[in-house]
Design a protein around this motif. Structure first.
Motif, PDB file in Angstrom:
ATOM      1  N   GLY A  20       0.790  -1.229   0.000  1.00 17.33           N
ATOM      2  CA  GLY A  20       0.000   0.000   0.000  1.00 17.33           C
ATOM      3  C   GLY A  20       0.818   1.271   0.000  1.00 17.33           C
ATOM      4  O   GLY A  20       0.287   2.347  -0.283  1.00 17.33           O
ATOM      5  N   GLU A  21       2.103   1.188   0.325  1.00 19.71           N
ATOM      6  CA  GLU A  21       2.947   2.390   0.310  1.00 19.71           C
ATOM      7  C   GLU A  21       3.263   2.783  -1.127  1.00 19.71           C
ATOM      8  O   GLU A  21       3.372   1.936  -2.012  1.00 19.71           O
ATOM      9  CB  GLU A  21       4.254   2.161   1.074  1.00 19.71           C
ATOM     10  N   SER A  22       3.439   4.110  -1.340  1.00 19.23           N
ATOM     11  CA  SER A  22       3.678   4.629  -2.687  1.00 19.23           C
ATOM     12  C   SER A  22       4.861   5.580  -2.712  1.00 19.23           C
ATOM     13  O   SER A  22       5.204   6.196  -1.706  1.00 19.23           O
ATOM     14  CB  SER A  22       2.440   5.385  -3.188  1.00 19.23           C
ATOM     15  N   MET A  23       5.435   5.708  -3.896  1.00 24.47           N
ATOM     16  CA  MET A  23       6.515   6.656  -4.170  1.00 24.47           C
ATOM     17  C   MET A  23       6.136   7.445  -5.414  1.00 24.47           C
ATOM     18  O   MET A  23       5.455   6.931  -6.300  1.00 24.47           O
ATOM     19  CB  MET A  23       7.834   5.929  -4.451  1.00 24.47           C
ATOM     20  N   ILE A  24       6.602   8.716  -5.485  1.00 26.33           N
ATOM     21  CA  ILE A  24       6.433   9.516  -6.690  1.00 26.33           C
ATOM     22  C   ILE A  24       7.809   9.796  -7.276  1.00 26.33           C
ATOM     23  O   ILE A  24       8.807   9.842  -6.553  1.00 26.33           O
ATOM     24  CB  ILE A  24       5.692  10.848  -6.420  1.00 26.33           C
ATOM     25  N   THR A  25       7.855   9.982  -8.592  1.00 22.54           N
ATOM     26  CA  THR A  25       9.113  10.283  -9.263  1.00 22.54           C
ATOM     27  C   THR A  25       8.818  10.939 -10.605  1.00 22.54           C
ATOM     28  O   THR A  25       7.688  10.933 -11.077  1.00 22.54           O
ATOM     29  CB  THR A  25       9.948   9.000  -9.464  1.00 22.54           C
ATOM     30  N   GLU A  26       9.847  11.501 -11.189  1.00 22.59           N
ATOM     31  CA  GLU A  26       9.742  12.032 -12.538  1.00 22.59           C
ATOM     32  C   GLU A  26       9.890  10.887 -13.519  1.00 22.59           C
ATOM     33  O   GLU A  26      10.411   9.825 -13.187  1.00 22.59           O
ATOM     34  CB  GLU A  26      10.853  13.069 -12.778  1.00 22.59           C
ATOM     35  N   ARG A  27       9.468  11.108 -14.742  1.00 20.02           N
ATOM     36  CA  ARG A  27       9.548  10.043 -15.739  1.00 20.02           C
ATOM     37  C   ARG A  27      11.005   9.660 -15.993  1.00 20.02           C
ATOM     38  O   ARG A  27      11.908  10.491 -15.944  1.00 20.02           O
ATOM     39  CB  ARG A  27       8.879  10.485 -17.035  1.00 20.02           C
TER      40      ARG A  27
END
Length: 193
Positions: A20-27
């Motif tokens: 359920g944990e998430s990460m964000i990043t650039e393409r």
């Protein structure tokens, strides 16, 4: 989330997420991941925030990776030789970063545009008028070209940095321009005006 940073000249951060944990990043920052990581491309806050990120040198859209059906693993690699640094973002612990300094973060971290308020700093500071501001809550990973030397300044303490060498600063810091004294120093000193 647990993480480890590996490599020297082209570092990578490997993040271990609970279900359920998430990460964000650039393409283009994701290097490898476990098969249960779900990718979703998002504006992450609407068109206004997306445009702000674009002006700060990042992409309009971000990728969100979520561990589904149990724990997962994902790795984000730097796109140039240098260092990857972890930074815990929270209330009172926001950071301003050079363009393209953001690599990845937990989903509680928000990216926004940071405008240099001083005209001289914007024109001659080497970083331009627009930088990135990271706020919110969570762990962020920043990528910097070359070797990083960190200074912890006390209130009122200053340091002189040549243009283009500021990688990141605490959001409470301010940047201003100092001219090189003397015509001979300006013309022959190699440091510009």
């Amino acid at each position: 989330m647990k993480y480890e940073i590996k490599g020297e000249s082209l570092p990578v951060v490997i993040c271990y997420l609970d279900g359920g944990e998430s990460m964000i990043t650039e393409r283009g920052s994701m290097s490898w991941m476990s098969p249960n990581m779900k990718m979703e491309t998002t504006s992450n806050g609407g068109i206004g925030k997306a445009l702000g990120r674009m002006f700060a040198g990042e992409a309009l859209f971000q990728n969100r990776y979520t561990a589904e059906g149990g724990s997962g693993m994902i790795a984000f690699a730097s796109s140039f030789p240098g260092e990857v640094r972890p930074w815990e973002i929270g209330p009172g612990n926001e950071v301003v970063v050079q363009k393209s300094g953001f690599l990845a973060a937990e989903t509680g971290v928000e990216l926004s545009v940071f405008f240099q308020k001083k005209l001289g700093a914007g024109f001659f500071g080497g970083e331009g008028f627009i930088m990135q501001r990271l706020s919110g809550q969570g762990m962020a990973f920043l990528e910097f070209d070359g070797h990083v030397v960190e200074y912890n300044l006390q209130p009122g303490q200053q340091i002189v940095v040549d243009t283009g060498y500021l990688a990141a600063m605490d959001a409470t810091c301010q940047m201003d321009i100092k001219t090189v004294p003397g015509l001979k120093n300006m013309v022959f000193g190699g440091e510009g005006i």
